[in-house]
Design an enzyme around this catalytic site. Structure first.
Site, PDB file in Angstrom:
ATOM      1  N   GLY A 130       0.834  -1.202   0.000  1.00  0.00           N
ATOM      2  CA  GLY A 130       0.000   0.000   0.000  1.00  0.00           C
ATOM      3  C   GLY A 130       0.856   1.234   0.000  1.00  0.00           C
ATOM      4  O   GLY A 130       2.030   1.194   0.373  1.00  0.00           O
ATOM      5  N   THR A 185       0.237   9.307   0.649  1.00  0.00           N
ATOM      6  CA  THR A 185       1.008  10.535   0.531  1.00  0.00           C
ATOM      7  C   THR A 185       2.180  10.552   1.479  1.00  0.00           C
ATOM      8  O   THR A 185       3.229  11.118   1.189  1.00  0.00           O
ATOM      9  CB  THR A 185       0.124  11.745   0.843  1.00  0.00           C
ATOM     10  OG1 THR A 185      -1.036  11.658   0.046  1.00  0.00           O
ATOM     11  CG2 THR A 185       0.843  13.029   0.539  1.00  0.00           C
ATOM     12  N   PHE A 186       1.984   9.950   2.606  1.00  0.00           N
ATOM     13  CA  PHE A 186       3.007  10.056   3.619  1.00  0.00           C
ATOM     14  C   PHE A 186       3.779   8.769   3.858  1.00  0.00           C
ATOM     15  O   PHE A 186       4.689   8.735   4.651  1.00  0.00           O
ATOM     16  CB  PHE A 186       2.396  10.518   4.943  1.00  0.00           C
ATOM     17  CG  PHE A 186       1.888  11.913   4.866  1.00  0.00           C
ATOM     18  CD1 PHE A 186       2.768  12.970   4.714  1.00  0.00           C
ATOM     19  CD2 PHE A 186       0.534  12.179   4.927  1.00  0.00           C
ATOM     20  CE1 PHE A 186       2.309  14.268   4.626  1.00  0.00           C
ATOM     21  CE2 PHE A 186       0.077  13.478   4.840  1.00  0.00           C
ATOM     22  CZ  PHE A 186       0.960  14.521   4.688  1.00  0.00           C
ATOM     23  N   LYS A 246       5.465   0.210   7.851  1.00  0.00           N
ATOM     24  CA  LYS A 246       5.019   1.472   7.269  1.00  0.00           C
ATOM     25  C   LYS A 246       6.202   2.409   7.184  1.00  0.00           C
ATOM     26  O   LYS A 246       6.741   2.839   8.210  1.00  0.00           O
ATOM     27  CB  LYS A 246       3.917   2.064   8.146  1.00  0.00           C
ATOM     28  CG  LYS A 246       3.351   3.380   7.657  1.00  0.00           C
ATOM     29  CD  LYS A 246       2.102   3.722   8.462  1.00  0.00           C
ATOM     30  CE  LYS A 246       1.532   5.054   8.035  1.00  0.00           C
ATOM     31  NZ  LYS A 246       0.213   5.281   8.621  1.00  0.00           N
ATOM     32  N   ASP A 281     -10.619   9.840   9.897  1.00  0.00           N
ATOM     33  CA  ASP A 281     -10.614   9.212   8.578  1.00  0.00           C
ATOM     34  C   ASP A 281     -11.192   7.807   8.633  1.00  0.00           C
ATOM     35  O   ASP A 281     -10.620   6.867   8.102  1.00  0.00           O
ATOM     36  CB  ASP A 281      -9.184   9.203   8.025  1.00  0.00           C
ATOM     37  CG  ASP A 281      -9.173   8.982   6.516  1.00  0.00           C
ATOM     38  OD1 ASP A 281     -10.218   9.188   5.882  1.00  0.00           O
ATOM     39  OD2 ASP A 281      -8.125   8.602   5.984  1.00  0.00           O
TER      40      ASP A 281
END
Lengths: 683, 458
Positions: free
Chosen positions: B80, B83-84, B131, B218
Site C-alpha cells: 500500500g 502521501t506520507f 510502514k 478518517d
C-alpha cells in the site's frame, strides 16, 4: 439601517469603472478619510449630494449643493419637492390634504433650520424609487460631447434606461449643456400634471404605490421625535400620493401637450412644449453620481453626527456599528438595486449553491454556479442518477442506462410487432404476454424522477450489477472500471457525473456511444468531465506545475486514444465546453500533484494492472518518473522526490539531531519488549 | 481462517492540500484518498509474486538505506502507499525474541493449545506490516501519529503499534499484519446480522479512541480492516488523527441554543433579510465578491470525501469526536444501500450538495446555521425536505414498497441506528458509547450471554 454603503471595492474611482468621473461634486472621499471624519465628531458633516428631480429650477436648486450643512439640509428638504414652484411655503401639515390633489409645497424656511440627519431613509427611498423608474426613462443627449455622452449612455443603460439617438416624442428626458428655456407650463397647472406624468405614467401606475412601504414611514414617524424628520417623511408620503394621483389623472391629460406641438425648431423648446424634462448635464451627472457613487451613497451614514450614531445604535438589531460598517463594505448598501450587480460582485445566475458566513466575516465556504439546464437530469451537479446496484447513486452509470435504453428499444420493437400481429389472428396467451410487458415502458421513462421501478427491471439491474462482468462495463468487485483509466484519473471522481449531454451546444445522446470510442477513451472523456464539473469556479493559485501536470495527463490520454478519432484537442474542447469558462486548476490534477508528493506512483500500479490486461504492452517502461511533491521539513516544493531528499538542505535537516529529539524520546517508549524467557535462555 | 488472502494491515492514505488553502503558506494536507482509488492495495497472491521492477528497486534501496533492517525483517512486497508512507509486507525475523502481546490470534490460540503452538509457530513465518513514512513528512506529523498510537496501545480493535525506528530522516512503524477481506468483496452481500457485528467491532474501536479524546478523522471501510469470518476488525491509520480541541476556535455551534438563536437573529444575514421583508422586496439572488479580501474560514478538514461530516464540510472550528460517528454512519449507509461509495464527492461542495439532495434544503440550512453559515441554493434537485432514508434505500436496492418488498424489520432497525449516526447536528448525534448500547448493536449474535471472544473462536 445604516448598512447602506456600497463596498469600498466598488469605488467608482477604480480605474476601469464605467462610473468613474461622474461625480463632479462631492470630492472623492477615501474610506480612510471617512473614517477620520467618523472619529472626529466635531467634524462637519459632509454634504449630501442628493439629486433633485424637480422641474423648472431643478438645475438651479441642484447647484446650491455645497458641503455646507445648512444648504445641505435645504437640499434634503427639497428632495421631494419636485414641483415646488407654485405652491406657497406654508406649514406642511396643514397642506397635506391639499397636497393630495395638488403639488405639495414644503415649508422651505423651516426646513432650513432643521437638521435632518435622520432623513436618510427617506432619501434612500427616493433613490430606490428612481432606480425603479429609471428603466422607463428615455434620454436624448443634446449638445453633449461624444465622450461624455458615451459614458452617460453606458450609465443609463446600466440603470435600465434607454438613449434615443434622435429626438422624438418617446424621449422623456433631454440632457443638455445649453441654457434651459423657461418652463412653459407655469400658466397651466394641468400641463404640469401631464408633463410630470408623462414619464411617470407607466412607472407611477405600476411602481409608485409600492415604491414606499407605508409601514416604513410609519415606523420612522414613530421612531423619531425629530420634527424635521417627520416633516420629510410626510413630505415623501405626500409626494408619492400625488404621484399616484398623477398617474391616475394621466389619461385625461395625455393628449394635451400635442396641441401645442412644434412652433419652434429648437429641440429644447420643443422638449418643453412636449413636456419633456430637460436636465442640465451637471444635474444628470450628479444624478448618476448618486446612483453609482459610493461616496455619495455612503455619505449620509459615513460621518456620523452624534445623533445619528445614537440612532443607529438604537437599532432593534442591536448590531454593532463596527459590524454594520463592515457589512456595508462587503455587501454594499442594502437599498441598491440588487438586480443590478455591483461591479465587484458576481451574481449567481444559474443553479447555485452558496454557503457563506452569516456575519460575512469570512469568505464564503462554498460558491458554485451551475449552468441552468432545461431538464434537471442534465445538470452537472451531484444528483441521484440511475445506476446499477453496487455503484454510487450519484454517478451516471452509462452501461446501466444503455442497458435500459436497449430494453426500451426492445419493448418498442415488441410493440410494433404486436401492432402488426393485431391484424393477424392471435391467441389470448400471446396478447397477455405482450400486454404484460408494456407497463415497463412507463417506468423506464420515469427514470429517477421517482424512485421506483418495475420488478422486471429489478432483475435486470441485478444482472447489471453482477460483478466480474467486464463486457458490460459494470464495475466488478476487484477489477473496477478505474483500472482501465488513465492513471491520473484513478480517482473515484473519474466516473463523475457521466457523459455530458451537451458538448459545445451539440446534444450528445446519452447512453449511446460512438462505436469508435472504447471504454478507455470514454473514461478519459468522463474524466475531463469530472474535472469540469468539480472545478467550475475560477480557483486561485493555479500553479504552473499543475498546468504542466494537466498537460501531461492529456498527453497520456491521447496516447491511449491515439488509434481513434478523438484527439486531445477534442478532449480539451470538450472540457472547455463543459466548463463554459477557462478550466482552472483541477481537483484531479491537484490530487495528482499531491499524490505524487512523496513519490507515490499510483500510475505504476495502474500501469501494472494494465499490463496484465493488455499483453502487448507487457514491457512497461522501467524508466523512473519524476516524483514532484512538497517537503514539510524544507518547506519546499520539489520536482523529484529522490533528488530532493539528497539535497543539501534536506540532508542537513535529516542529520540535525535537534529536529528529532522529541520523536526520539517517543521512539524510546516504543521499543519492543524482549521476551523474558528468551532473555533468560540467551543468558 | 476464512480467507487465505493476504491482506494489508495498514495502508497510508495520500492526502491532498485543501485547494482553498493552497495559496496560503501553511499548507494543510488533509485529504485522504477516496474510497475507490485506494483500496486497490489489497493485493492478491499472484501479485505478490509478480512484483514490479520499480517496487523491487525501491525495496532494495530501502533495505540498503535503513541500517540493520534486513537483520530484523525481510521485505516481501509493497502492499500500500499513500502521501506520507508506503506499506510493505515483511517477515518478522526476530518474532520469537519479543513479547508479542499485540498478536491477538496468538493469544487466543495459546489459550487452547499452548504446547502445539510453540512448535508450529517456530516454523511459520511471522508477518508484519512495515510502514515507511516518507522523509518529507515533518517530525511533528510523525510524532503525532506515533504518539496517538502509543496512547491507544491497549485499546480494543485499534491496530497496535509493535514498534518504530528511525534512521536519519527515515522513520518506520511496525504494525501487525492483519487478516481481513476487502470491503468491496462483501458490502453487497452483508446481512443485517453481520452488520451488527461489524458495527459492534467498529464502535468498540471508535469508543476506545474517543475515550482518549482522540478524533480519528478518517474512518472509512478501507481504514477498518474487517474479517467477516472472525467478526472482528481493527481500526488503522491514525495519520490524520488529532486530539480533540486541537486548534479549537469558537464556532457558532459551541454556544448554547439561546445564544445561537440570538447570534443568528443579530447576524448580518438575518438583518438583511429583515430589511428586504420590511421593504416588501423579495431578497435578490445572492452575489459574491469577485475579489474577496477576507480570509477564508479555516478548519481541519482532514478526512476522506464522502465520509466527512457536515460540520467538517462547513469548516466548523470546534469539531469533536462526533465527526467519526458520522463516518461510521456513512459506512452503514453503504452497506444498507449496497452502494459503494455511496457519496461520491469530488470536493466539499459536491459533498454538501449530495447531502442536500438527501436531507433537503431546510435541514441543511439548519445544519449550516448551527455553524454560523447560511445556505442558499436553487438547485432543482434539492427539495425542501429531502427524501426519507427508507425511500432512498429501497430505490438504491431496486425495491418497491408497492410490490411488497419494503425494508425488512431488521433493516428498519438498522436504518434507525443509521439515522442516529447520520444526525446532522453533532450535538445530537449518537456518541460511540451510546451506539454500543443501541438496540441495533445489542441485538447482534452472541451479544447476550456468550462472550464475544468465544464467538470469534468458532
Amino acid at each position: 439601517m445604516t448598512s447602506r454603503r456600497i463596498p469600498l471595492a466598488n469605488n467608482p474611482n477604480a480605474a476601469n469603472s464605467p462610473f468613474r468621473n461622474v461625480a463632479p461634486i462631492g470630492g472623492k472621499r477615501t474610506r480612510a478619510q471617512a473614517a477620520d471624519a467618523r472619529e472626529l465628531v466635531y467634524g462637519q458633516p459632509p454634504a449630501k449630494k442628493q439629486i433633485l428631480d424637480a422641474e423648472g429650477d431643478e438645475n438651479n436648486e441642484a447647484r446650491q449643493f455645497t458641503r455646507q450643512t445648512l444648504s445641505q439640509q435645504e437640499a434634503e428638504g427639497k428632495v421631494f419637492m419636485k414641483r415646488s414652484g407654485n405652491a406657497p411655503p406654508t406649514a406642511f401639515e396643514k397642506k397635506l390634504a391639499a397636497a393630495r390633489e395638488k403639488k405639495p409645497a414644503p415649508p422651505r424656511s423651516i426646513e432650513k433650520t432643521q437638521r435632518t440627519t435622520d432623513s436618510l431613509d427617506t432619501i434612500r427611498q427616493w433613490q430606490k424609487h428612481y432606480r425603479k423608474v429609471f428603466p422607463q426613462f428615455v434620454f436624448y443627449f443634446e449638445s453633449v460631447p461624444d465622450d461624455v455622452r458615451s459614458k452617460a449612455s453606458r450609465q443609463i443603460n446600466y440603470l435600465g434606461a434607454k438613449e434615443e439617438k434622435f429626438f422624438s416624442k418617446s424621449v422623456t428626458h433631454v440632457v443638455t449643456t445649453r441654457a434651459i428655456p423657461p418652463e412653459l407650463h407655469h400658466t397651466s397647472p394641468d400641463d404640469v400634471h401631464s408633463t410630470s406624468s408623462r414619464h411617470d405614467q407607466s412607472a407611477a401606475e405600476s411602481t409608485a404605490p409600492k415604491t414606499i412601504d407605508p409601514s416604513l414611514l410609519a415606523r420612522h414617524q414613530e421612531a423619531n421625535i425629530h420634527g424635521a424628520q417627520r416633516r420629510t417623511a410626510n413630505l415623501l408620503e405626500a409626494t408619492l400620493q400625488r404621484r399616484a394621483h398623477n398617474g391616475a389623472a394621466t389619461s385625461l391629460h395625455d393628449v394635451d401637450p400635442r396641441r401645442h406641438a412644434s412652433q419652434t425648431t429648437d429641440i429644447l423648446t420643443k422638449a418643453r412644449e412636449l413636456g419633456i424634462k430637460i436636465w442640465a448635464l451637471e444635474k444628470f451627472q450628479r444624478m448618476m453620481s448618486t446612483m453609482f457613487n459610493t461616496e455619495t451613497g455612503e455619505q449620509p451614514n459615513g460621518p456620523l453626527t452624534r445623533s445619528h450614531a445614537i440612532t443607529s445604535l438604537k437599532q432593534p438589531k442591536e448590531a454593532e456599528l463596527q459590524q454594520l460598517l463592515r457589512n456595508e463594505k462587503l455587501n454594499g448598501p442594502a437599498d441598491r438595486d440588487m438586480a443590478v450587480a455591483t461591479q465587484d460582485t458576481c451574481p449567481l445566475r444559474g443553479y447555485y449553491i452558496y454557503v457563506h458566513d452569516m456575519d460575512e466575516k469570512t469568505r464564503p465556504v462554498m460558491v458554485r454556479d451551475y449552468t441552468k439546464v432545461a431538464v434537471k437530469e442534465e445538470g452537472k451537479w451531484p444528483q441521484f442518477r440511475l445506476s446499477s446496484i453496487g455503484r454510487c447513486p450519484f454517478i451516471e452509470d452509462h452501461s446501466h442506462t444503455r442497458k435500459l435504453r436497449e430494453e426500451e428499444r426492445r419493448q418498442a420493437a415488441m410493440e410494433r410487432e404486436r401492432k402488426i400481429a393485431e391484424h393477424a389472428p392471435r391467441t389470448r396467451a400471446q396478447a397477455a404476454a405482450l400486454e404484460g410487458a408494456n407497463p415497463e415502458q412507463g417506468a423506464l421513462t420515469e427514470r429517477q424522477a421517482n424512485m421506483r421501478r418495475s420488478p422486471r427491471k429489478l432483475s435486470m439491474d441485478k444482472d447489471a450489477a453482477k460483478p466480474l462482468d467486464p463486457p458490460k462495463g459494470i464495475p466488478s468487485k476487484r477489477t473496477n472500471s478505474i483500472d482501465s483509466m488513465p492513471p491520473l484519473f484513478g480517482s473515484a471522481q473519474a466516473n463523475v457525473r457521466g457523459m455530458p449531454r451537451y458538448v459545445g451546444g451539440e446534444p450528445v445522446a446519452s447512453g449511446v456511444q460512438p462505436s469508435n470510442i472504447t471504454s478507455a477513451i470514454r473514461s478519459q472523456i468522463v474524466s475531463s468531465n469530472a474535472i469540469s464539473s468539480t472545478a467550475p469556479g475560477a480557483r486561485m493559485g493555479t500553479s504552473k506545475e499543475i498546468h504542466a501536470l494537466k498537460r501531461k495527463v492529456l498527453e497520456r490520454g491521447t496516447s491511449v486514444a491515439s488509434n481513434h478519432t478523438i484527439t486531445s484537442s477534442y478532449l480539451n474542447d470538450m472540457r472547455a465546453a463543459l466548463n463554459g469558462e477557462a478550466p482552472p486548476a483541477t481537483r484531479a490534477a491537484k490530487r495528482k500533484a499531491q499524490e505524487t508528493l512523496g513519490g507515490i506512483n499510483e500510475e505504476e500500479e495502474d500501469e501494472g494492472r494494465r499490463r496484465k490486461a493488455q499483453p502487448p504492452r507487457k514491457k512497461a517502461a522501467v524508466e523512473r518518473e519524476l516524483k514532484p511533491g512538497y517537503c514539510e521539513n524544507c518547506r519546499d516544493k520539489f520536482d523529484d522526490f529522490d533528488q530532493h531528499i539528497l539535497s543539501r538542505k534536506h540532508r542537513k535537516f535529516a542529520l540535525s539531531p535537534e529536529n528529532w529529539s522529541e520523536l526520539d524520546a517517543l521512539l524510546g517508549k516504543l521499543e519492543r519488549p524482549l521476551k523474558t524467557q528468551h532473555v533468560s535462555s540467551e543468558a | 481462517m476464512a480467507t487465505n488472502e493476504p491482506v494489508v494491515v495498514h495502508e497510508d492514505e495520500p492526502q491532498v492540500y485543501d485547494e482553498a488553502e493552497t495559496e496560503e503558506a501553511e499548507q494543510v494536507m488533509d485529504e485522504s484518498r477516496g474510497p475507490l482509488e485506494e483500496s486497490g492495495c489489497t493485493h492478491t497472491d499472484e501479485s505478490e509474486e509478480e512484483m514490479e521492477d520499480s517496487v523491487a528497486e525501491d525495496m532494495h534501496r530501502f533495505e540498503q538505506s535503513f541500517k540493520n533492517i534486513t537483520q530484523r525483517y525481510r521485505l516481501i512486497n509493497r502492499i500500500g502507499e499513500g502521501t506520507f508512507s508506503t506499506v510493505y509486507k515483511a517477515e518478522d525475523l526476530l518474532y520469537d525474541q519479543y513479547e508479542n502481546d499485540w498478536n491477538l490470534e496468538e493469544k487466543e490460540n495459546s489459550w487452547f493449545s499452548p504446547q502445539s503452538k510453540q512448535r508450529t509457530c517456530r516454523r511459520k513465518p511471522r508477518f508484519v506490516a512495515i510502514k515507511k513514512i516518507y522523509v518529507t513528512s515533518s517530525p511533528m506529523r510523525i510524532f503525532n501519529e506515533l504518539d496517538l498510537l502509543h496512547d491507544l496501545r491497549n485499546s480494543p480493535n485499534v491496530c497496535p503499534l509493535i514498534t518504530a525506528f528511525r534512521c536519519h530522516d527515515q522513520v518506520i512503524a511496525v504494525l501487525p499484519y492483519f487478516q481481513h477481506r476487502d470491503f468491496r468483496d462483501y458490502f453487497r452481500d452483508m446481512t443485517v446480522s453481520e452488520m451488527r457485528s461489524y458495527f459492534f467491532s467498529l464502535f468498540t474501536a471508535v469508543q476506545a479512541v474517543h475515550e482518549k479524546k482522540i478524533i480519528h478523522r478518517d474512518i472509512k471501510p478501507t481504514n477498518f480492516l474487517y474479517s467477516p469470518t472472525q467478526r472482528r476488525g481493527v481500526l488503522v491509520d491514525f495519520g490524520l488523527a488529532e486530539r480533540e480541541g486541537t486548534d479549537w476556535h469558537a464556532c457558532n455551534c459551541s454556544y448554547d441554543e439561546k445564544e445561537r438563536r440570538h447570534r443568528y437573529q443579530t447576524s448580518h444575514y438575518a438583518s438583511m433579510k429583515q430589511q428586504f421583508r420590511e421593504a416588501g422586496q423579495a431578497p435578490p439572488p445572492p452575489t459574491y465578491p469577485k475579489e474577496d479580501t477576507r480570509h477564508s474560514r479555516r478548519a481541519n478538514r482532514a478526512g476522506t470525501r464522502g465520509f466527512r461530516a457536515p460540520e467538517v464540510l462547513l469548516k466548523c472550528t470546534a469539531q469533536t469526536v462526533q465527526i467519526d460517528v458520522w463516518s461510521c454512519g456513512v459506512i452503514l449507509l453503504t452497506l444498507l444501500s449496497r452502494r459503494f461509495p455511496f457519496f461520491h464527492s469530488a470536493d466539499d461542495i459536491d459533498a454538501y450538495i449530495e447531502l442536500c439532495t438527501i436531507f433537503g434544503r431546510r435541514r441543511m440550512m439548519e445544519a449550516a446555521i448551527l455553524h454560523g453559515q447560511v445556505l442558499q441554493t436553487n438547485i432543482p434537485t434539492i427539495s425542501e425536505s429531502g427524501h426519507s432514508w427508507e425511500k432512498i434505500l429501497l430505490w438504491c436496492t431496486n425495491r418497491n414498497k408497492k410490490d411488497g418488498a419494503g425494508l425488512t424489520e431488521e433493516e428498519l432497525e438498522a436504518v434507525e441506528f443509521m439515522k442516529c449516526c447520520l444526525e446532522l447536528d453533532p450535538l445530537r448525534r449518537i456518541t460511540a458509547e451510546e451506539a454500543l448500547r443501541h438496540p441495533f448493536i445489542l441485538g447482534r449474535e452472541g451479544a447476550n450471554g456468550e462472550s464475544s471472544e468465544a464467538m470469534q473462536l468458532e
